[in-house]
Design an enzyme around this catalytic site. Sequence first.
Site, PDB file in Angstrom:
ATOM      1  N   LYS A  22     -12.710 -24.552  -5.096  1.00 62.78           N
ATOM      2  CA  LYS A  22     -13.467 -25.459  -4.223  1.00 62.78           C
ATOM      3  C   LYS A  22     -14.902 -24.992  -4.069  1.00 62.78           C
ATOM      4  O   LYS A  22     -15.848 -25.779  -4.182  1.00 62.78           O
ATOM      5  CB  LYS A  22     -12.805 -25.539  -2.843  1.00 62.78           C
ATOM      6  CG  LYS A  22     -13.613 -26.330  -1.808  1.00 62.78           C
ATOM      7  CD  LYS A  22     -12.964 -26.321  -0.447  1.00 62.78           C
ATOM      8  CE  LYS A  22     -13.439 -25.164   0.402  1.00 62.78           C
ATOM      9  NZ  LYS A  22     -14.645 -25.507   1.199  1.00 62.78           N
ATOM     10  N   ASN A  23     -15.084 -23.704  -3.811  1.00 61.78           N
ATOM     11  CA  ASN A  23     -16.415 -23.193  -3.499  1.00 61.78           C
ATOM     12  C   ASN A  23     -17.317 -23.091  -4.722  1.00 61.78           C
ATOM     13  O   ASN A  23     -18.508 -22.815  -4.577  1.00 61.78           O
ATOM     14  CB  ASN A  23     -16.307 -21.835  -2.806  1.00 61.78           C
ATOM     15  CG  ASN A  23     -15.744 -21.956  -1.398  1.00 61.78           C
ATOM     16  OD1 ASN A  23     -15.835 -23.019  -0.780  1.00 61.78           O
ATOM     17  ND2 ASN A  23     -15.148 -20.885  -0.893  1.00 61.78           N
ATOM     18  N   ARG A  93     -19.616 -28.925   5.529  1.00 64.70           N
ATOM     19  CA  ARG A  93     -20.865 -28.197   5.598  1.00 64.70           C
ATOM     20  C   ARG A  93     -21.570 -28.114   4.250  1.00 64.70           C
ATOM     21  O   ARG A  93     -22.795 -28.078   4.172  1.00 64.70           O
ATOM     22  CB  ARG A  93     -20.586 -26.787   6.134  1.00 64.70           C
ATOM     23  CG  ARG A  93     -21.824 -25.960   6.297  1.00 64.70           C
ATOM     24  CD  ARG A  93     -21.523 -24.579   6.851  1.00 64.70           C
ATOM     25  NE  ARG A  93     -22.759 -23.872   7.069  1.00 64.70           N
ATOM     26  CZ  ARG A  93     -23.414 -23.221   6.129  1.00 64.70           C
ATOM     27  NH1 ARG A  93     -22.936 -23.188   4.903  1.00 64.70           N
ATOM     28  NH2 ARG A  93     -24.559 -22.612   6.400  1.00 64.70           N
ATOM     29  N   CYS A 117     -15.838 -26.605   8.946  1.00 64.42           N
ATOM     30  CA  CYS A 117     -14.925 -25.858   9.810  1.00 64.42           C
ATOM     31  C   CYS A 117     -15.652 -25.301  11.025  1.00 64.42           C
ATOM     32  O   CYS A 117     -16.801 -24.864  10.934  1.00 64.42           O
ATOM     33  CB  CYS A 117     -14.292 -24.700   9.038  1.00 64.42           C
ATOM     34  SG  CYS A 117     -13.029 -25.201   7.857  1.00 64.42           S
ATOM     35  N   ARG A 122     -23.082 -20.566  11.312  1.00 64.13           N
ATOM     36  CA  ARG A 122     -23.423 -20.790   9.910  1.00 64.13           C
ATOM     37  C   ARG A 122     -24.690 -21.641   9.779  1.00 64.13           C
ATOM     38  O   ARG A 122     -24.688 -22.729   9.206  1.00 64.13           O
ATOM     39  CB  ARG A 122     -22.242 -21.436   9.170  1.00 64.13           C
ATOM     40  CG  ARG A 122     -20.991 -20.589   9.255  1.00 64.13           C
ATOM     41  CD  ARG A 122     -20.032 -20.865   8.126  1.00 64.13           C
ATOM     42  NE  ARG A 122     -19.262 -22.080   8.341  1.00 64.13           N
ATOM     43  CZ  ARG A 122     -18.293 -22.498   7.545  1.00 64.13           C
ATOM     44  NH1 ARG A 122     -17.987 -21.797   6.479  1.00 64.13           N
ATOM     45  NH2 ARG A 122     -17.631 -23.591   7.789  1.00 64.13           N
ATOM     46  N   ILE A 327     -18.036 -11.284   8.976  1.00 62.96           N
ATOM     47  CA  ILE A 327     -18.874 -12.354   8.436  1.00 62.96           C
ATOM     48  C   ILE A 327     -19.128 -13.450   9.466  1.00 62.96           C
ATOM     49  O   ILE A 327     -20.270 -13.815   9.732  1.00 62.96           O
ATOM     50  CB  ILE A 327     -18.225 -12.960   7.174  1.00 62.96           C
ATOM     51  CG1 ILE A 327     -17.929 -11.859   6.149  1.00 62.96           C
ATOM     52  CG2 ILE A 327     -19.127 -14.031   6.570  1.00 62.96           C
ATOM     53  CD1 ILE A 327     -19.137 -11.109   5.656  1.00 62.96           C
TER      54      ILE A 327
END
EC number: 2.5.1.7
Length: 422
Positions: A22-23, A93, A117, A122, A327
Site C-alpha cells: 500500500k505504502n 492522508r 488514521c 502527522r 514515531i
Amino acid sequence: MDKLRITGGSPLRGEVTVSGAKNAALPILCASLLTAEPLVLGNVPQLNDTSTTLRLLGRMGVRAERAGDGTVTLQADQVDNLEAPYELVKTMRASILVLGPLLARFGQARVSLPGGCAIGQRPVDQHIKGLAALGAEIEIEHGFVVARATRLKGASIRTDMVTVTGTENLLMAAVLAEGQTVLENAAREPEVVDLAELLIKMGARIQGHGTDRIVVDGVARLHGARHDVIADRIEAGTFLCAVGAAGGDITLRGAAPDTMGATLDKLVEAGLTIETGPDWIRGAMHGRPRAVGARTHEYPGFATDMQAQLMALDTVADGTAVIVENIFENRYMHVQELCRLGADIDIDGHTAVVRGVARLSGATVMATDLRASASLVIAGLAAEGETLVDRIYHLDRGYDRMEVKLRALGASIQRVTGKETA
C-alpha cells in the site's frame, strides 16, 4: 457496517501470496501525474486507499483501467482539474502526494489538508517547507494547501524530521525541477526506493535512494514506464505475527524478506522458526511464543506499522515485553480493545508493558485505525471462543482481502454485515 467474526484456537497452515505494498502503491499511482504518457503498474493491491487514490486521480482527468490481474494502466494526458477536494482527502492522508507532481508538471495545485488514521498529528509542514525551498509560493486557504510556481528550481533541503510522504512528495517535485536537488535526512524506506526506481524508469535522474541523502538532477520531461509494486512488508509481517500467536506453519509467496530485517529478527526472538528465499518466507510456531520488546524507529529500524501486531503476539507470550512507540503519539488505541479480550497491558506515555497471559477469550471489539484492526484480528485468532471485530473499514484501507487469505490458511473467519451480527 461490515464486521469480522473470528472463532479462535485453530493453528494456521498453508501458503498465501503477499499483495503489493500500500505504502508504495499510493505514491506510485500519484506519479502518473508527472507524464502524459501511459504508466502500466503491476501488483497494485485492491484496497480502499488505492481505490480512493484512483478516484482522486480520475477527478483530475487521469484515465485509469484496472485489469483482473492487479495491473493498473494510467494516463494523465487530459488533466483538467488541479484540485484534491476534502471529500476524498479526508479519508486518506496520502492524498497529499498529488501536491508535488501537480506543482512540478502544471505549476499549481490546490490540495485539501489531509485526514487518514487518527494516530497523531502527522503535519504536512515539512512538505510545504521543502516545496517552498524549490521556489513554490504556498498558502493555506480555507483548509487547502494552495501552491504555485512557474518552474521549480533545485535546492538543498533538509527536513526537520524523517518523513516518508514528505520525502516522496519532494522527490516527485524535484525530478522535473530545473537543476540539482539534494534531499538530506531523507526517508530510507523500501517504499521510497520503489518510487525512485519507477521514476528512474520514467527518465528521472536519481542517486542515493535507500540512503538519507538523495540527489536528483531535474529533467525537462518524463515518459511512460512499466513497473511492478514491491511486496507489502507490513502485510507479510502481520501474517507472521498471526502464526506466531495462533501457532502453525505458513509460507508467504511473493514476499520481499530483504526489506523485513527488523521484523524477522523480532519474530525469531519470539520463537518463530523463519526460513527465507528470494521471494518467499516460511514461518512456523510450535508452542507458546516468548515475549519480545521493541522500539519503533524509522527504517531500517522496527516499523511503527508493525507495533500493534507485535503487541498482539506478546499478549499470549511467555513473559513480559516492553514496547516503546517513538514515531507517532496516540498509537496505543488498540490497547483497551486488546484488554477486552483479556490482555494485561499498562501504558505510560510512549511505553507499553505487556504481560503475557495463558489465554485470551473472545469478545466484541472495535477497530480504531488500520494497524490496530490487524492486531485485533491476530488476537482473535489466538483467543478462545468468538471474537467480533467492528469497524473493519479501517482494515480494508490497507489489507487486500485479509479474511480470504486467513481462511486459506485454515482460520475460522467470516466477513458479516451489520444485519447478520444482530
